[in-house]
Motif scaffolding. Sequence first.
Motif, mmCIF file in Angstrom:
data_model
loop_
_atom_site.group_PDB
_atom_site.id
_atom_site.type_symbol
_atom_site.label_atom_id
_atom_site.label_comp_id
_atom_site.label_asym_id
_atom_site.label_seq_id
_atom_site.Cartn_x
_atom_site.Cartn_y
_atom_site.Cartn_z
ATOM 1 N N GLN B 36 1.208 -1.240 0.133
ATOM 2 C CA GLN B 36 0.040 -0.032 0.419
ATOM 3 C C GLN B 36 0.826 0.909 -0.084
ATOM 4 N N THR B 37 1.832 0.844 1.119
ATOM 5 C CA THR B 37 2.524 2.549 0.687
ATOM 6 C C THR B 37 3.693 2.804 -0.353
ATOM 7 N N ILE B 38 4.210 1.202 -1.364
ATOM 8 C CA ILE B 38 4.070 1.301 -2.334
ATOM 9 C C ILE B 38 3.500 2.413 -3.369
ATOM 10 N N ARG B 39 2.287 1.689 -3.619
ATOM 11 C CA ARG B 39 1.346 2.193 -4.393
ATOM 12 C C ARG B 39 1.530 3.929 -4.662
ATOM 13 N N LEU B 40 0.594 4.028 -3.256
ATOM 14 C CA LEU B 40 0.791 5.727 -2.622
ATOM 15 C C LEU B 40 2.367 6.063 -3.227
ATOM 16 N N ASP B 41 3.090 5.679 -3.124
ATOM 17 C CA ASP B 41 4.807 7.051 -3.453
ATOM 18 C C ASP B 41 4.291 6.325 -4.491
ATOM 19 N N ARG B 42 4.300 5.693 -5.375
ATOM 20 C CA ARG B 42 4.099 5.341 -7.084
ATOM 21 C C ARG B 42 3.117 7.063 -7.385
ATOM 22 N N LEU B 43 1.451 7.127 -6.504
ATOM 23 C CA LEU B 43 1.110 8.107 -6.753
ATOM 24 C C LEU B 43 0.966 9.300 -6.608
ATOM 25 N N GLU B 44 2.228 9.471 -6.050
ATOM 26 C CA GLU B 44 2.730 10.847 -4.996
ATOM 27 C C GLU B 44 3.246 11.200 -6.527
ATOM 28 N N LEU B 45 4.217 10.663 -6.433
ATOM 29 C CA LEU B 45 5.849 11.088 -7.227
ATOM 30 C C LEU B 45 5.086 10.369 -9.114
ATOM 31 N N SER B 46 3.912 10.231 -9.594
ATOM 32 C CA SER B 46 2.897 10.352 -10.515
ATOM 33 C C SER B 46 3.791 8.682 -11.770
ATOM 34 N N ILE B 47 3.968 7.918 -10.811
ATOM 35 C CA ILE B 47 4.790 7.269 -11.236
ATOM 36 C C ILE B 47 3.885 5.618 -12.084
ATOM 37 N N PRO B 48 3.247 5.892 -13.427
ATOM 38 C CA PRO B 48 2.034 4.195 -13.370
ATOM 39 C C PRO B 48 2.522 2.920 -13.080
ATOM 40 N N GLU B 49 1.376 2.531 -12.507
ATOM 41 C CA GLU B 49 1.894 0.630 -12.298
ATOM 42 C C GLU B 49 2.662 0.258 -12.992
ATOM 43 N N LEU B 50 3.159 -1.278 -12.683
ATOM 44 C CA LEU B 50 4.137 -1.934 -14.111
ATOM 45 C C LEU B 50 2.934 -2.212 -15.309
ATOM 46 N N ARG B 51 2.006 -2.515 -14.987
ATOM 47 C CA ARG B 51 1.256 -2.309 -16.603
ATOM 48 C C ARG B 51 1.687 -2.111 -17.118
ATOM 49 N N GLU B 52 0.711 -0.858 -16.759
ATOM 50 C CA GLU B 52 1.224 0.580 -18.104
ATOM 51 C C GLU B 52 2.223 1.101 -18.169
ATOM 52 N N ARG B 53 3.396 0.716 -16.902
ATOM 53 C CA ARG B 53 4.919 0.830 -17.707
ATOM 54 C C ARG B 53 5.254 -0.282 -18.970
ATOM 55 N N ILE B 54 5.040 -1.306 -18.704
ATOM 56 C CA ILE B 54 5.195 -1.945 -19.459
ATOM 57 C C ILE B 54 5.051 -1.690 -20.909
ATOM 58 N N LYS B 55 3.752 -1.868 -20.714
ATOM 59 C CA LYS B 55 2.401 -1.028 -21.900
ATOM 60 C C LYS B 55 3.040 0.082 -22.914
ATOM 61 N N ASN B 56 3.558 1.361 -21.733
ATOM 62 C CA ASN B 56 4.147 2.489 -22.818
ATOM 63 C C ASN B 56 6.037 2.024 -23.140
ATOM 64 N N VAL B 57 6.682 1.037 -22.891
ATOM 65 C CA VAL B 57 7.592 0.191 -23.136
ATOM 66 C C VAL B 57 6.996 -0.378 -24.824
ATOM 67 N N ALA B 58 6.722 -0.890 -24.666
ATOM 68 C CA ALA B 58 6.395 -1.387 -25.699
ATOM 69 C C ALA B 58 4.924 -0.684 -27.123
ATOM 70 N N GLU B 59 4.415 0.026 -26.385
ATOM 71 C CA GLU B 59 3.848 1.312 -27.645
ATOM 72 C C GLU B 59 4.763 1.830 -28.360
ATOM 73 N N LYS B 60 6.157 2.091 -27.473
ATOM 74 C CA LYS B 60 6.908 3.382 -27.687
ATOM 75 C C LYS B 60 7.147 2.533 -29.306
ATOM 76 N N LYS B 61 7.689 2.951 -30.927
ATOM 77 C CA LYS B 61 7.761 2.069 -31.426
ATOM 78 C C LYS B 61 9.501 1.119 -31.340
ATOM 79 N N LEU B 62 9.619 -0.225 -30.880
ATOM 80 C CA LEU B 62 10.521 -0.597 -31.081
ATOM 81 C C LEU B 62 11.593 0.306 -32.556
ATOM 82 N N ASP B 63 12.969 0.087 -31.981
ATOM 83 C CA ASP B 63 13.564 0.973 -33.251
ATOM 84 C C ASP B 63 14.562 0.122 -34.302
#
Lengths: 193, 193
Positions: B36-63
Amino acid sequence: MRKSKKERQNLLKETILETPFITDEELAEKFQVSIQTIRLDRLELSIPELRERIKNVAEKKLDDEVKSLHIEEVIGEIIDLQLDESAISILEIKKEHVFSRNQIARGHHIFAQANSLAVAVIDDELALTAKANIRFTRQVKENERVVAKAKVLKKEVEKGRTLVEVNSFVGSELVFSGEFDMYRSNLIQGRDS
Amino acid sequence: MRKSKKERQNLLKETILETPFITDEELAEKFQVSIQTIRLDRLELSIPELRERIKNVAEKKLDDEVKSLHIEEVIGEIIDLQLDESAISILEIKKEHVFSRNQIARGHHIFAQANSLAVAVIDDELALTAKANIRFTRQVKENERVVAKAKVLKKEVEKGRTLVEVNSFVGSELVFSGEFDMYRSNLIQGRDS
């Protein structure tokens, strides 16, 4: 030079005895005759066709039973098993095993057959692969049949290690060889506790 | 000793930057706080959750684009690819990847992820594994996520060989490492002709 029929039939009998999973196509190529000739030779010699020969072997009750995993988890069909000694399995390379663009079998399927045989041969409830040294020596194509032969080289039960060598063949050609360094349950229990 | 919130959040940001595929569970364990603490930290820091982070990377067109096989033939999901340099893929270990009796991932799936990544990283139409030296360094369990990182160590195009190293991790723990000696099309054409 072509052999006489008698010569060829004697060699044929020998060849099938030594490599029972050889196909008629492979025999025809080996003896430089037509497949039809091989079929007639087999008829005269009362040697059943390959599918029958495989079934015969598979139906002989295996001397031992797989211990370290469920039999249906073995990749390929186990046709011989002597726990902590040796094992043989057969894998038919089908469409789902090959790269779509060149019909060459993907390495990890050949590896999976060999690795699961190395697990199956271990006479222990738990066997896991620690290390492996592998070599793909010839490309395997769709519709070829890979015969994997596992042999236990070194068994150090007190150390919880067993070294298994697996050589895989298509006909008489070596297509894969690997040495698998396996953990067995002794050590695992030691590590987990 | 527990860190101050500010300290922890700084370290958290750094950690996620360095290892973007770390889970909240792993972060919680690392910083000895609740999920729970980690989730709140991420919220405060505006770091998306893991699933989103993976999606972001995957959606960046691969070089780069996979050349040596069809992208759907890669085992796991490729999230980064620099042809003839490096590649990263992720494989979620599910029920079908583990031994039914102990939920430990079967070696050949971990191998398949690494091996297909070693094939994918090659900038050639044809790439096949010649040899591999592999090591399973820690058991992988169901529901764990394996991140494989491939690096091209030596490229000898004229010889038709390329050496690829693959290290696979669960969180920051190494679970597999392998050196793959790959043929590439030059040599293959030479052999087939």
